[in-house]
Design a protein around this motif. Structure first.
Motif, PDB file in Angstrom:
ATOM      1  N   LYS A  23       0.828  -1.214   0.000  1.00 25.86           N
ATOM      2  CA  LYS A  23       0.000   0.000   0.000  1.00 25.86           C
ATOM      3  C   LYS A  23       0.860   1.262   0.000  1.00 25.86           C
ATOM      4  N   LYS A  24       2.014   1.196   0.634  1.00 21.25           N
ATOM      5  CA  LYS A  24       2.880   2.375   0.741  1.00 21.25           C
ATOM      6  C   LYS A  24       3.620   2.673  -0.559  1.00 21.25           C
ATOM      7  N   GLY A  25       3.703   1.700  -1.440  1.00 19.10           N
ATOM      8  CA  GLY A  25       4.364   1.921  -2.726  1.00 19.10           C
ATOM      9  C   GLY A  25       5.850   2.193  -2.612  1.00 19.10           C
ATOM     10  N   VAL A  26       6.540   1.488  -1.712  1.00 21.42           N
ATOM     11  CA  VAL A  26       7.968   1.749  -1.501  1.00 21.42           C
ATOM     12  C   VAL A  26       8.817   1.365  -2.716  1.00 21.42           C
ATOM     13  N   TYR A  27       8.223   0.678  -3.656  1.00 21.53           N
ATOM     14  CA  TYR A  27       8.949   0.212  -4.832  1.00 21.53           C
ATOM     15  C   TYR A  27       9.023   1.258  -5.942  1.00 21.53           C
ATOM     16  N   THR A  28       8.201   2.295  -5.892  1.00 25.72           N
ATOM     17  CA  THR A  28       8.127   3.232  -7.026  1.00 25.72           C
ATOM     18  C   THR A  28       9.452   3.916  -7.369  1.00 25.72           C
ATOM     19  N   ILE A 119      15.596  -6.169 -19.203  1.00 25.96           N
ATOM     20  CA  ILE A 119      14.894  -4.989 -18.711  1.00 25.96           C
ATOM     21  C   ILE A 119      14.716  -5.128 -17.200  1.00 25.96           C
ATOM     22  N   SER A 120      14.372  -4.051 -16.552  1.00 24.45           N
ATOM     23  CA  SER A 120      14.320  -4.028 -15.085  1.00 24.45           C
ATOM     24  C   SER A 120      13.196  -4.912 -14.538  1.00 24.45           C
ATOM     25  N   ILE A 121      13.448  -5.465 -13.351  1.00 28.68           N
ATOM     26  CA  ILE A 121      12.406  -6.229 -12.664  1.00 28.68           C
ATOM     27  C   ILE A 121      12.413  -5.903 -11.172  1.00 28.68           C
ATOM     28  N   ILE A 122      11.223  -5.848 -10.600  1.00 30.59           N
ATOM     29  CA  ILE A 122      11.017  -5.688  -9.160  1.00 30.59           C
ATOM     30  C   ILE A 122      10.200  -6.884  -8.688  1.00 30.59           C
ATOM     31  N   HIS A 123      10.641  -7.515  -7.607  1.00 34.04           N
ATOM     32  CA  HIS A 123       9.917  -8.667  -7.068  1.00 34.04           C
ATOM     33  C   HIS A 123       9.079  -8.263  -5.859  1.00 34.04           C
ATOM     34  N   ILE A 124       7.804  -8.653  -5.886  1.00 41.15           N
ATOM     35  CA  ILE A 124       6.936  -8.529  -4.709  1.00 41.15           C
ATOM     36  C   ILE A 124       6.448  -9.939  -4.381  1.00 41.15           C
ATOM     37  N   PRO A 125       7.213 -10.703  -3.602  1.00 46.41           N
ATOM     38  CA  PRO A 125       6.862 -12.095  -3.313  1.00 46.41           C
ATOM     39  C   PRO A 125       5.671 -12.199  -2.358  1.00 46.41           C
ATOM     40  N   THR A 126       4.797 -13.169  -2.616  1.00 45.27           N
ATOM     41  CA  THR A 126       3.555 -13.279  -1.857  1.00 45.27           C
ATOM     42  C   THR A 126       3.422 -14.580  -1.076  1.00 45.27           C
ATOM     43  N   THR A 127       4.439 -15.435  -1.111  1.00 46.55           N
ATOM     44  CA  THR A 127       4.449 -16.635  -0.282  1.00 46.55           C
ATOM     45  C   THR A 127       5.628 -16.550   0.683  1.00 46.55           C
ATOM     46  N   LEU A 128       5.528 -17.270   1.781  1.00 45.08           N
ATOM     47  CA  LEU A 128       6.623 -17.260   2.741  1.00 45.08           C
ATOM     48  C   LEU A 128       7.890 -17.813   2.110  1.00 45.08           C
ATOM     49  N   PRO A 157      17.328  -8.259  -9.445  1.00 44.13           N
ATOM     50  CA  PRO A 157      16.235  -7.278  -9.521  1.00 44.13           C
ATOM     51  C   PRO A 157      16.707  -5.881  -9.129  1.00 44.13           C
ATOM     52  N   LYS A 158      15.837  -4.910  -9.338  1.00 40.44           N
ATOM     53  CA  LYS A 158      16.105  -3.543  -8.882  1.00 40.44           C
ATOM     54  C   LYS A 158      15.714  -3.366  -7.421  1.00 40.44           C
ATOM     55  N   ALA A 159      14.770  -4.183  -6.955  1.00 38.57           N
ATOM     56  CA  ALA A 159      14.340  -4.138  -5.550  1.00 38.57           C
ATOM     57  C   ALA A 159      13.503  -5.379  -5.257  1.00 38.57           C
ATOM     58  N   VAL A 160      13.484  -5.762  -3.986  1.00 40.83           N
ATOM     59  CA  VAL A 160      12.620  -6.846  -3.514  1.00 40.83           C
ATOM     60  C   VAL A 160      11.779  -6.287  -2.367  1.00 40.83           C
ATOM     61  N   ILE A 161      10.460  -6.452  -2.464  1.00 43.31           N
ATOM     62  CA  ILE A 161       9.540  -5.898  -1.475  1.00 43.31           C
ATOM     63  C   ILE A 161       8.897  -7.044  -0.717  1.00 43.31           C
ATOM     64  N   ILE A 162       9.296  -7.246   0.525  1.00 47.00           N
ATOM     65  CA  ILE A 162       8.760  -8.342   1.334  1.00 47.00           C
ATOM     66  C   ILE A 162       7.759  -7.770   2.337  1.00 47.00           C
ATOM     67  N   ASP A 163       6.487  -7.896   1.989  1.00 49.29           N
ATOM     68  CA  ASP A 163       5.384  -7.403   2.807  1.00 49.29           C
ATOM     69  C   ASP A 163       4.769  -8.591   3.530  1.00 49.29           C
ATOM     70  N   ALA A 164       4.997  -8.673   4.834  1.00 49.95           N
ATOM     71  CA  ALA A 164       4.530  -9.829   5.607  1.00 49.95           C
ATOM     72  C   ALA A 164       3.011  -9.938   5.629  1.00 49.95           C
ATOM     73  N   ASP A 165       2.308  -8.856   5.346  1.00 54.46           N
ATOM     74  CA  ASP A 165       0.843  -8.910   5.306  1.00 54.46           C
ATOM     75  C   ASP A 165       0.339  -9.763   4.149  1.00 54.46           C
ATOM     76  N   LEU A 166       1.147  -9.917   3.112  1.00 49.18           N
ATOM     77  CA  LEU A 166       0.697 -10.625   1.913  1.00 49.18           C
ATOM     78  C   LEU A 166       0.578 -12.129   2.119  1.00 49.18           C
ATOM     79  N   ILE A 167       1.173 -12.653   3.180  1.00 47.77           N
ATOM     80  CA  ILE A 167       1.097 -14.105   3.378  1.00 47.77           C
ATOM     81  C   ILE A 167      -0.036 -14.509   4.326  1.00 47.77           C
ATOM     82  N   ASN A 168      -0.847 -13.531   4.740  1.00 49.11           N
ATOM     83  CA  ASN A 168      -1.962 -13.843   5.639  1.00 49.11           C
ATOM     84  C   ASN A 168      -3.004 -14.737   4.986  1.00 49.11           C
ATOM     85  N   THR A 169      -3.047 -14.749   3.656  1.00 46.92           N
ATOM     86  CA  THR A 169      -4.045 -15.547   2.940  1.00 46.92           C
ATOM     87  C   THR A 169      -3.557 -16.951   2.604  1.00 46.92           C
TER      88      THR A 169
END
Length: 366
Positions: A23-28, A119-128, A157-169
């Motif tokens: 939600k914070k968009g720290v990857y932009t 080309i550039s890639i950003i990872h937002i992983p959604t599993t533990l 990658p250019k960045a990896v965004i590990i959001d612990a909220d994403l694994i709640n599901t």
């Protein structure tokens, strides 16, 4: 929020670890150009795609939704993304964002590494599992029908965004699969971490935020140190493959997707543990502790009933980690201390595998 910096010869990038990061968009700040291709799957698109797109309203965003599952980690999926990139005229000043687990991350990374030579890639992983392992280090690739992860590249990658909220599901089975990789890290180089996991494994399985974030951070720090020292796995990074040679064989033999990666790695760790004891490198008293921690994590510890040594050997001989056509494995000296063992005797390995106890199959519906 915690930030780990990866500094290697031709690439420097951050790993952000925390909650609410999507939600914070720290990857932009790490997006290159104005064209963005989001690669995700049907399930995740319904959960997180709109949230991600809200932070990208200033960009030209396209979305590729892939079917879910390891069986789709193939060159066909990559080609489908390339087709869409070409259709919409994506150029070298473009960014791919992978929103998904290890399968999505591996496919997206390989796609980005090859398209217009990178080309550039950003990872937002959604599993533990992808948060603690596959999103970090630049390994990308797809499976060949004969062997897992045989086609791929190293592409950071250019960045990896590990959001612990994403694994709640995640369901319990997927959480346990991720825990297998966390346990692996403790086994190869951190005895104190192993003891913490023994004491707090229920907290981790229940996604207790404090212990979850601690375990993710610890795992990422361990992997980062290996990646920085040996980006392309010429030497010590191979230690991160504890249990993987056997685990990949199980995944391949049983059919991609029937066993989760972490489930197969758990059994692989047990085989490596018993081989370490057999070779006199590891004391037998450690077997119970390792087996107990894996079992308490709801992970399998027995070889599939229908797998014989010949099935393992056929697939192990195709493993990328082998050296000069000799079997190469990661074994344990102690809990928290692993080593690379070259030129494993094939007959010895066959005798051990056929001797080890087996069970019908992992429980798939937890």
């Amino acid at each position: 929020m915690k930030i780990i910096k990866i500094n290697i010869l031709k690439s420097t990038y951050p790993i952000f670890i925390g909650t609410g990061l999507l939600k914070k968009g720290v990857y932009t700040p790490y997006i290159f150009g104005k064209q963005i291709m989001i690669v995700t799957n049907k399930i995740l698109s319904s959960l997180y795609l709109n949230c991600l797109k809200k932070t990208l309203h200033l960009y030209n965003v396209k979305v590729m939704i892939l079917p879910d599952g390891e069986k789709y980690k193939n060159i066909t999926s990559v080609n489908n993304i390339w087709d869409l990139l070409i259709k919409y005229g994506f150029n070298r000043k473009s960014t791919v964002i992978s929103l998904g687990g290890g399968v999505i991350g591996d496919i997206s990374g390989f796609t980005a590494s090859c398209y217009q030579r990178g080309i550039s890639i950003i990872h937002i992983p959604t599993t533990l599992l992808s948060q603690v392992d596959s999103s970090i280090g630049g390994k990308t690739g797809v499976n060949h029908e004969q062997v897992k992860n045989m086609i791929g590249s190293f592409f950071q990658p250019k960045a990896v965004i590990i959001d612990a909220d994403l694994i709640n599901t995640l369901n319990n089975r997927e959480i346990s699969a991720g825990v297998a990789e966390i346990i692996k890290y403790s086994l190869i180089c951190d005895y104190k971490f192993f003891k913490k996991l023994e004491k707090n494994i229920t907290k981790l399985l229940n996604l207790n935020k404090q212990f979850l974030l601690f375990s993710i951070l610890k795992s990422c720090l361990i992997k980062s140190k290996f990646v920085i020292k040996d980006e392309k796995e010429n030497n010590i990074r191979a230690l991160l493959n504890l249990g993987h040679t056997f685990g990949h064989s199980i995944e391949q033999y049983k059919g991609y997707g029937n066993w989760l990666h972490g489930e197969a790695i758990s059994v692989g760790i047990m085989i490596a543990t018993k081989l370490s004891i057999y070779l006199g490198k590891l004391k037998e008293k450690n077997l119970y502790r390792i087996s107990n921690l894996l079992s308490n994590s709801n992970l399998p510890v027995y070889i599939p009933l229908d797998m014989k040594s010949k099935n393992f050997i056929k697939l192990i001989k195709l493993d990328k980690k082998n050296l000069y056509e000799k079997i190469r494995l990661i074994l344990l000296n102690n809990i928290g201390n692993a080593h690379i063992k070259n030129n494993i005797n094939e007959n010895l390995l066959c005798n051990l595998i056929d001797f080890l106890p087996k069970k019908n199959k992992v429980i798939l519906n937890r």
